[in-house]
Design a protein around this motif. Structure first.
Motif, short mmCIF file in Angstrom:
data_model
loop_
_atom_site.label_atom_id
_atom_site.label_comp_id
_atom_site.label_asym_id
_atom_site.label_seq_id
_atom_site.Cartn_x
_atom_site.Cartn_y
_atom_site.Cartn_z
N GLU A 18 -9.41 -18.97 10.14
CA GLU A 18 -8.24 -19.46 10.87
C GLU A 18 -6.96 -18.87 10.30
O GLU A 18 -6.97 -18.19 9.28
CB GLU A 18 -8.18 -21.00 10.80
N GLY A 19 -5.87 -19.18 10.98
CA GLY A 19 -4.55 -18.76 10.50
C GLY A 19 -4.35 -17.26 10.54
O GLY A 19 -4.99 -16.53 11.30
N VAL A 20 -3.47 -16.79 9.67
CA VAL A 20 -3.14 -15.37 9.62
C VAL A 20 -4.36 -14.52 9.29
O VAL A 20 -4.52 -13.41 9.81
CB VAL A 20 -2.01 -15.13 8.59
N MET A 21 -5.24 -15.05 8.45
CA MET A 21 -6.39 -14.26 8.03
C MET A 21 -7.35 -13.98 9.18
O MET A 21 -8.14 -13.03 9.11
CB MET A 21 -7.13 -14.97 6.89
N ALA A 22 -7.30 -14.76 10.25
CA ALA A 22 -8.20 -14.52 11.38
C ALA A 22 -7.97 -13.14 11.99
O ALA A 22 -8.90 -12.51 12.50
CB ALA A 22 -8.02 -15.61 12.44
N SER A 23 -6.73 -12.66 11.94
CA SER A 23 -6.42 -11.34 12.50
C SER A 23 -6.75 -10.21 11.52
O SER A 23 -6.61 -9.04 11.86
CB SER A 23 -4.94 -11.26 12.88
N MET A 24 -7.19 -10.56 10.31
CA MET A 24 -7.51 -9.56 9.29
C MET A 24 -9.01 -9.32 9.17
O MET A 24 -9.44 -8.55 8.31
CB MET A 24 -6.98 -10.03 7.93
N ARG A 25 -9.78 -9.94 10.01
CA ARG A 25 -11.24 -9.92 9.88
C ARG A 25 -11.81 -8.51 10.09
O ARG A 25 -11.50 -7.89 11.09
CB ARG A 25 -11.82 -10.88 10.93
N GLY A 30 -10.43 1.53 1.81
CA GLY A 30 -10.80 2.90 2.09
C GLY A 30 -10.49 3.77 0.88
O GLY A 30 -10.62 3.33 -0.28
N GLU A 31 -10.10 5.00 1.15
CA GLU A 31 -9.61 5.86 0.07
C GLU A 31 -8.43 5.18 -0.62
O GLU A 31 -7.84 4.24 -0.05
CB GLU A 31 -9.19 7.21 0.64
N PRO A 32 -8.07 5.59 -1.82
CA PRO A 32 -6.94 4.95 -2.50
C PRO A 32 -5.72 4.83 -1.60
O PRO A 32 -5.37 5.77 -0.88
CB PRO A 32 -6.68 5.89 -3.68
N TYR A 33 -5.13 3.63 -1.62
CA TYR A 33 -3.94 3.26 -0.86
C TYR A 33 -4.24 2.77 0.56
O TYR A 33 -3.32 2.37 1.28
CB TYR A 33 -2.90 4.39 -0.80
N TRP A 34 -5.51 2.80 0.99
CA TRP A 34 -5.84 2.43 2.38
C TRP A 34 -6.64 1.14 2.44
O TRP A 34 -7.53 0.91 1.63
CB TRP A 34 -6.67 3.54 3.05
N PHE A 35 -6.32 0.31 3.44
CA PHE A 35 -7.16 -0.83 3.84
C PHE A 35 -7.39 -0.77 5.34
O PHE A 35 -6.55 -0.26 6.10
CB PHE A 35 -6.49 -2.17 3.48
N PHE A 36 -8.53 -1.33 5.77
CA PHE A 36 -8.86 -1.39 7.19
C PHE A 36 -9.39 -2.77 7.55
O PHE A 36 -10.01 -3.44 6.72
CB PHE A 36 -9.95 -0.36 7.54
N ARG A 37 -9.16 -3.18 8.80
CA ARG A 37 -9.78 -4.38 9.36
C ARG A 37 -10.97 -3.90 10.19
O ARG A 37 -10.79 -3.22 11.21
CB ARG A 37 -8.79 -5.14 10.26
N THR A 38 -12.16 -4.28 9.79
CA THR A 38 -13.34 -3.73 10.46
C THR A 38 -13.43 -4.17 11.92
O THR A 38 -13.90 -3.40 12.77
CB THR A 38 -14.63 -4.13 9.72
N GLU A 39 -12.98 -5.40 12.24
CA GLU A 39 -13.14 -5.90 13.59
C GLU A 39 -12.20 -5.24 14.59
O GLU A 39 -12.53 -5.09 15.76
CB GLU A 39 -12.93 -7.42 13.62
N VAL A 40 -11.02 -4.81 14.14
CA VAL A 40 -10.03 -4.22 15.03
C VAL A 40 -9.90 -2.73 14.80
O VAL A 40 -10.09 -1.92 15.72
CB VAL A 40 -8.65 -4.90 14.86
N GLY A 182 2.99 -4.09 4.04
CA GLY A 182 1.76 -4.00 4.82
C GLY A 182 1.06 -5.33 4.98
O GLY A 182 0.83 -6.06 4.01
N THR A 183 0.72 -5.66 6.23
CA THR A 183 0.07 -6.93 6.51
C THR A 183 -1.28 -7.04 5.82
O THR A 183 -1.65 -8.11 5.31
CB THR A 183 -0.11 -7.10 8.03
N MET A 184 -2.05 -5.96 5.79
CA MET A 184 -3.35 -5.99 5.11
C MET A 184 -3.17 -6.09 3.60
O MET A 184 -3.92 -6.79 2.92
CB MET A 184 -4.13 -4.73 5.48
N ASN A 185 -2.16 -5.42 3.10
CA ASN A 185 -1.87 -5.46 1.66
C ASN A 185 -1.53 -6.88 1.21
O ASN A 185 -2.01 -7.37 0.19
CB ASN A 185 -0.71 -4.51 1.38
N VAL A 186 -0.71 -7.55 2.01
CA VAL A 186 -0.32 -8.93 1.70
C VAL A 186 -1.55 -9.84 1.73
O VAL A 186 -1.72 -10.71 0.87
CB VAL A 186 0.75 -9.42 2.69
#
Length: 436
Positions: A18-25, A30-40, A182-186
């Motif tokens: 739930e909440g903000v984390m629901a959109s981060m699912r 990834g490589e250094p400095y990268w994050f990804f949301r697998t669902e989106v 970055g939203t994923m970073n936060v």
């Protein structure tokens, strides 16, 4: 070797419930400095069901009746643009080729339904001087906005109708350095306790070119913009200058035409589209093109939204024969309470049987009623109950909804609102009912 700033908790589905984390699912490094949301970000299929295709085609048709050409720019996913930054196991799991094929198929489907759909294949397959997206955020960079705007302009400038619009000259200048946490970073920092610092990129600012001598700008006589932009926070011009990516500005530069921006942060796929359709400018016939910045991963299959958008595109009950109308004052109310806003009974009763659709066109004296149900009762004992979620930033009290009577021979008896939020102050509501 475990990537930096990750932890086992990122794999726990409960944190995305739930909440903000629901959109981060679900967040992966990834490589250094990268994050990804697998669902989106790593979505590989972008379906469009039959009901959505039908609704989209109807939107195109209704816009064209009012002289407006719909231009759709499908925004790629982060996976499509930056799959080279993935690491195992997602480097093997994610098929960029499959995602690209589905992207192009969706674009062609929308094109076949009558919209001008921007060709983004050059963006998907070309070599890029800079990163299209931020490394740890779901927004595009100013560079991503720029290359996308160039493709939009290429499509629109090939359309004969653009020659009828007044030209202006714009120039783009370097802006401030944009800092992006970055939203994923936060999200990673919340879950794992640590994260990267800011990413910095150069912003851009587009302004009318000094010394313009166009006939439309002489003596302060500036042409009214005939192009509207709708979209997400990628396109919004926000008060926080660190969150502006200049898509509107790049469009103005490459089109040599003014563009008015309705893009909306937090409005989902269609919030800003609803905003422009309800605007006086649209209702008065100001626009000739409507540019829709639409992330390809966004679903547009919510039929309750289409039941609002399509009447809005047609102007509601304006210039239509009224079947019924009423004005009431909503009292101060608690959540879950109901209030009747239209009664089709007594000596003023009108027959609505035989109609497959009806249209409610309502005006609230305030614009803060955002979460409610519309209940429509019919004389065959059946009812409709439609849940309404209006974007928080939608700054209008006008509301439209298509009713779909459950039975062609049923007459509408009554329309009520059921509140999911308290009504803190009395509010006047004018309701009209007409043939859809």
């Amino acid at each position: 070797m475990k990537p930096p700033f990750t932890c086992a908790a990122l794999s726990d589905p409960d944190i995305y419930a739930e909440g903000v984390m629901a959109s981060m699912r679900q967040l992966v490094a990834g490589e250094p400095y990268w994050f990804f949301r697998t669902e989106v970000d790593l979505q590989q299929s972008f379906p469009l069901d039959a009901a959505s295709r039908q609704a989209f085609a109807e939107l195109v048709e209704r816009l064209e009746r009012r002289g407006v050409r719909l231009v759709v720019m499908l925004q790629p996913t982060r996976g499509l643009m930056h799959a080279d930054a993935l690491v195992s196991p997602w480097k093997e799991r994610y098929s960029r080729a499959a995602a690209r094929q589905s992207f192009l198929e969706k674009a062609q489907t929308l094109r076949s339904l009558g919209a001008m759909v921007v060709d983004m294949e050059a963006v998907l397959t070309g070599k890029h001087e800079q990163e299209y997206f931020f490394r740890r955020d779901h927004h595009w960079t100013p560079y991503g906005a720029q290359v996308s705007a160039r493709q939009v302009a290429k499509a629109m400038l090939a359309d004969p109708g653009i020659d009828q619009l007044a030209e202006m000259t714009f120039e783009t200048r370097p802006g401030i350095l944009l800092r992006k946490m970055g939203t994923m970073n936060v999200a990673v920092k919340v879950v794992c306790g640590n994260a990267y610092n800011y990413q910095w990129v150069r912003g851009s600012v587009t302004v009318p070119k000094e010394g313009m001598d166009s006939a439309d700008t002489l003596f302060g006589d500036v042409a009214t913009p005939a192009i509207a932009l709708v979209g997400t926070s990628n396109s919004d011009n926000r008060d926080d200058r660190y969150k502006n990516y200049n898509f509107q500005g790049f469009l103005q530069q490459y089109l040599s035409r003014d563009v008015v921006n309705f893009a909306m942060t937090g409005g989902g796929a269609t919030g800003s589209l609803e905003d422009v359709l309800l605007s006086e400018a649209y209702q008065n016939g100001q626009f000739r093109y409507l540019i829709w910045e639409l992330p390809v991963s966004y679903a547009i299959d919510d039929q309750s939204i289409w039941r609002q958008l399509l009447p809005e595109a047609s102007g509601g009950c304006t210039d239509k024969t009224l079947l019924a109308n009423d004005t009431v004052t909503l009292p101060i109310s608690e959540a879950d309470e109901r209030a009747e806003v239209l009664a089709n009974a007594g000596q003023h009763r009108r027959v609505t049987a035989g109609k497959s659709h009806l249209l409610l066109d309502m005006n609230f004296s305030a614009n803060n009623l955002k979460e409610f149900y519309v209940l429509a009762y019919y004389d065959n004992g059946q009812r409709e109950k439609i849940r309404i979620r209006r974007p928080a930033r939608l700054d209008t009290g006008r509301f439209m909804l298509r009713l779909d009577p459950p039975g062609r021979q049923s007459n509408l008896l009554s329309v009520l609102l059921e509140f999911e939020q308290p009504v803190a102050e009395a509010m006047k509501v004018e309701t009209s009912l007409c043939d859809y």
